[in-house]
Design an enzyme around this catalytic site. Structure first.
Site, PDB file in Angstrom:
ATOM      1  CB  THR A  46       1.455   2.096  -2.496  1.00  0.00           C
ATOM      2  OG1 THR A  46       0.375   1.195  -2.255  1.00  0.00           O
ATOM      3  CG2 THR A  46       2.328   2.166  -1.246  1.00  0.00           C
ATOM      4  N   GLY A  90       8.266   2.063  -3.115  1.00  0.00           N
ATOM      5  CA  GLY A  90       7.622   1.860  -1.817  1.00  0.00           C
ATOM      6  C   GLY A  90       7.424   0.381  -1.487  1.00  0.00           C
ATOM      7  CD  GLU A 110       2.742   0.039  -6.412  1.00  0.00           C
ATOM      8  OE1 GLU A 110       3.655  -0.215  -7.220  1.00  0.00           O
ATOM      9  OE2 GLU A 110       2.843   0.898  -5.527  1.00  0.00           O
TER      10      GLU A 110
END
Ligand code: 5RP
Length: 227
Positions: free
Chosen positions: A33, A102, A108
């Protein structure tokens, strides 16, 4: 002189070239991302017929992948992935990273943990001697924000609640400045132990396996300094 956007585009394309030999019709890959990951997704889409699809680390990346015709899988339906590709806010010579600018750090870390290899894609501005210049993002259960913030202040940090931001998991982010992180893995473990912390934005206990770093002279491949 290449702009930062051109540096990001170059490393995104280099990442696609790096993973091309891993792509097969039955292969699912992990996708991260951020603005660099967005460019990676755009370059990856040209090869969508060569692999099965992707697991992504955010609703934002899933939407971008789907819009470009890449099939998006739930991680629960995928047992293995050869590679996870994502950006970072900071990276050191040991390929420890600060991530979460982000706000997608939890997914993640989860998707990266299932992949065989973490390929970090950055421009040279992200390489630092010591992590902690970029405020460390920490995802926190909403009811624990105050308690976790007080504990982080005791550890020497200055936590600030990311205003108006709720993660894909319904949690909040504390951005912690003022930290000089001498031992990233030890600090990650310490923060992970605070009740109410969902994920610490340090990726040091498990860092990147390789970093592709975009410079004015081309994309360099970095391996952890200790290996
Ligand atoms: C998102 C992240 C990103 O990888 C990080 O913030 C880097 O983003 P960008 O590529 O836009 O600089 O960890 O949670």
């Amino acid at each position: 002189m290449l702009t930062q956007q051109e540096l990001k585009q170059n490393v995104a394309q280099a990442a696609v070239d790096y993973i091309l030999p891993m792509l097969r019709p039955d292969v699912v890959i992990g996708v991260g991302t951020g603005s660099t990951a967005d460019l990676f997704i755009d370059a990856l889409a040209a090869h969508k017929a060569s692999f099965r699809g992707a697991v992504s680390s955010s609703e934002r990346s899933s939407a971008r992948l789907a819009a470009l015709g890449v099939q998006v899988f739930d991680l629960n339906d995928v047992e293995s992935m050869p590679v996870y590709v994502d950006g970072a806010d900071e990276i050191d010579a040991g390929l420890h990273m600060v991530k979460g600018g982000g706000g997608a750090l939890t997914r993640e870390k989860i998707v990266a943990s299932v992949a065989e290899q973490f390929v970090c894609i950055v421009d040279e501005s992200k390489l630092v001697g010591q992590l902690g210049g970029f405020p460390l993002p920490i995802e926190v259960i909403p009811m624990a924000v105050g308690a976790v913030a007080r504990e982080l202040a005791r550890l020497g940090g200055k936590p600030v609640l990311r205003d108006g931001f709720v993660t894909d998991n319904g949690c909040r982010i504390l951005d912690v400045s003022g930290l000089a992180i001498a031992d990233p893995a030890q600090f990650e473990a310490r923060v992970n132990n605070i009740p109410g912390v969902v994920t610490c934005g340090l990726f040091a206990i498990a860092g990147a396996d390789v970093a592709l770093m975009s410079t004015q002279d081309g994309v360099r491949q970095l391996r952890p300094a200790s290996s």
